[in-house]
Design an enzyme around this catalytic site. Sequence first.
Site, PDB file in Angstrom:
ATOM      1  N   HIS A  18      31.534   2.907  18.794  1.00  0.00           N
ATOM      2  CA  HIS A  18      31.900   1.488  18.899  1.00  0.00           C
ATOM      3  C   HIS A  18      31.750   0.833  17.530  1.00  0.00           C
ATOM      4  CE1 HIS A  18      27.658   0.574  18.816  1.00  0.00           C
ATOM      5  NE2 HIS A  18      27.429   1.263  19.929  1.00  0.00           N
ATOM      6  N   HIS A  21      28.532   1.628  15.296  1.00  0.00           N
ATOM      7  CA  HIS A  21      28.603   2.892  14.545  1.00  0.00           C
ATOM      8  C   HIS A  21      29.580   2.752  13.376  1.00  0.00           C
ATOM      9  CE1 HIS A  21      28.147   4.322  18.917  1.00  0.00           C
ATOM     10  NE2 HIS A  21      26.988   4.636  18.375  1.00  0.00           N
ATOM     11  N   CYS A 126      10.277   7.396  36.101  1.00  0.00           N
ATOM     12  CA  CYS A 126      11.099   7.019  37.256  1.00  0.00           C
ATOM     13  C   CYS A 126      11.385   8.281  38.059  1.00  0.00           C
ATOM     14  CB  CYS A 126      12.404   6.359  36.823  1.00  0.00           C
ATOM     15  SG  CYS A 126      13.515   6.078  38.226  1.00  0.00           S
ATOM     16  N   CYS A 129      15.154   9.089  38.456  1.00  0.00           N
ATOM     17  CA  CYS A 129      15.777   9.704  37.281  1.00  0.00           C
ATOM     18  C   CYS A 129      15.118  11.028  36.927  1.00  0.00           C
ATOM     19  CB  CYS A 129      15.654   8.794  36.061  1.00  0.00           C
ATOM     20  SG  CYS A 129      16.510   7.236  36.205  1.00  0.00           S
ATOM     21  N   CYS A 143      13.888   0.262  36.499  1.00  0.00           N
ATOM     22  CA  CYS A 143      14.899   1.222  36.086  1.00  0.00           C
ATOM     23  C   CYS A 143      16.257   0.657  36.485  1.00  0.00           C
ATOM     24  CB  CYS A 143      14.669   2.573  36.790  1.00  0.00           C
ATOM     25  SG  CYS A 143      16.115   3.644  36.645  1.00  0.00           S
ATOM     26  N   HIS A 146      17.882   2.721  39.392  1.00  0.00           N
ATOM     27  CA  HIS A 146      17.242   2.829  40.698  1.00  0.00           C
ATOM     28  C   HIS A 146      16.579   1.548  41.173  1.00  0.00           C
ATOM     29  CE1 HIS A 146      17.648   7.019  39.277  1.00  0.00           C
ATOM     30  NE2 HIS A 146      18.033   7.194  40.530  1.00  0.00           N
ATOM     31  N   LYS A 303      26.291 -10.512  23.349  1.00  0.00           N
ATOM     32  CA  LYS A 303      25.928  -9.149  23.032  1.00  0.00           C
ATOM     33  C   LYS A 303      27.071  -8.225  23.470  1.00  0.00           C
ATOM     34  CE  LYS A 303      22.161  -6.179  23.603  1.00  0.00           C
ATOM     35  NZ  LYS A 303      20.926  -5.712  24.166  1.00  0.00           N
ATOM     36  N   LYS A 306      29.120  -2.877  27.868  1.00  0.00           N
ATOM     37  CA  LYS A 306      30.184  -2.324  28.692  1.00  0.00           C
ATOM     38  C   LYS A 306      30.456  -3.227  29.884  1.00  0.00           C
ATOM     39  CE  LYS A 306      29.730   2.516  27.713  1.00  0.00           C
ATOM     40  NZ  LYS A 306      28.882   3.635  28.095  1.00  0.00           N
TER      41      LYS A 306
END
Length: 482
Positions: A18, A21, A126, A129, A143, A146, A303, A306
Amino acid sequence: MPKFYITTPVYYVNDVPHIGHTYTTVAADVLARWRRLMKDEVFFLTGTDEHGAKIENKAAEMKLAPQQYSDEIAAKFQKAWQELNVSNDNFLRTTNPAHIRAVGKALQQMHDRGDIYLGKYQGLYCRGCEQYKSERDLVDGLCPDHKVAPEKMSEECYNFKLSKYQERLLALIKKDQIKILPVERKNEIVSFYEKEGLEDVSFSRKNIKWGVPIPWDKSHTTYVWADAFLNYLTGLGWDGKAKKSKIENLKSKMFMWPPTVQLMSKDILRVHTTIWPAMLLALGLPLPKTIFVHGYFKINGQKMSKSLGNVIAPGDLVKKYGTDASRFLVMSAAVFGHDGDISWEKFDDKYNADLANGLGNLVARVSNLIEKNNLELKIKLEVNGHLPLHKKYAALMAEFKFDEALKLLWQRLRQADETLSEKKPWAIKDAKAVEKILQPIAQDILNVAGLLKPFMPAIAEKIIAQFSAGQIKKGENLFPRI
Ligand SMILES: [Zn+2]
């Protein structure tokens, strides 16, 4: 020949490339190209960080083997940098077998020296996970996958004696032996050392398979940071053993060690000024000279994320503006070292103002007038470095002031534009008089193009070729309006 070794971080393949980078990588490329123009011996390293639980999980989600998943994402990074004409000398992937062997050897040495010992890792685990979470992974203490608060758990692990290096590293940082820039970032790190201090850090995990095995205990894999940092060494061909005295005899690129500049964003500054130099001290290797931290981009005040759907990918930039204009837009979007706010609208405006109507239009007008008047100008690219413009530019580049270096060049272009508007050479019949006006302007354009090479390599070469020819002709439109 002075050495200039510049690095970007290895980018974690849990995400595709993105604008963040892109910013680090293009900035590193601008510096690498500039130092090559200044005849330094340059090595420029970038790459991808491919191990760890996150990658294991991500690959599983996509029903891919971790290596296959990493291959796909690493290829995306490589493609992005090719499209942006990034001139890296190596692209190091941490799944490279030579890197893995070197990491094993390096850890073994640190273990042999007593810098790595068996201890306990305590963290937030977690169960959903099946992994430990860092504070940064959590959203409101939960998390994000979850929606439960992870539990405090501990397990056996190998720890690195980071605390042992507290005093030495603090003294080195204070004395700028590792120079942290901008200076407010140095102050932050010094205050972290003085107020919180270094604690030993876990260098292994037990239940993660996707990593470099700990050589003396194969039930553990190396913690990702310890693995990732060593890329800066293995990217030069380091085999995991050589101390400084041996390095100079190696036939590898290791003679470039240590890094002149390590570029990064601020989220990874602390690990780069604590764990990383401590590892080098433990290995008996020289420390990086400068660590430069750039800011973040917000997108329209928000910010980048996604879920907001506002992520800007390097490929989208190149598709819209072309390679060189994308590099220019990214590098001029903020004061390097500070946060910036970007948007497609801002990029469009900047493109039209500075490139289409600015540089592109000036080059077209001047070359057109020269061709029409059949002038043969005696100009050539001046690269002696003694011109005031060169000196000012070089000083700004030495201080990482990329945006100001570009402003300096655009000032010169604007002056040329003003001279044209004032003297109106198109209304003058006498070719000698026209030549007198256009000669210095054409020389300025040529000189600016010479200094644009690090930022816009292909466009700069085009302008240089156009204005170095005995017969200057109106060329193609460099920047079609958006
Ligand atoms: Zn979870």
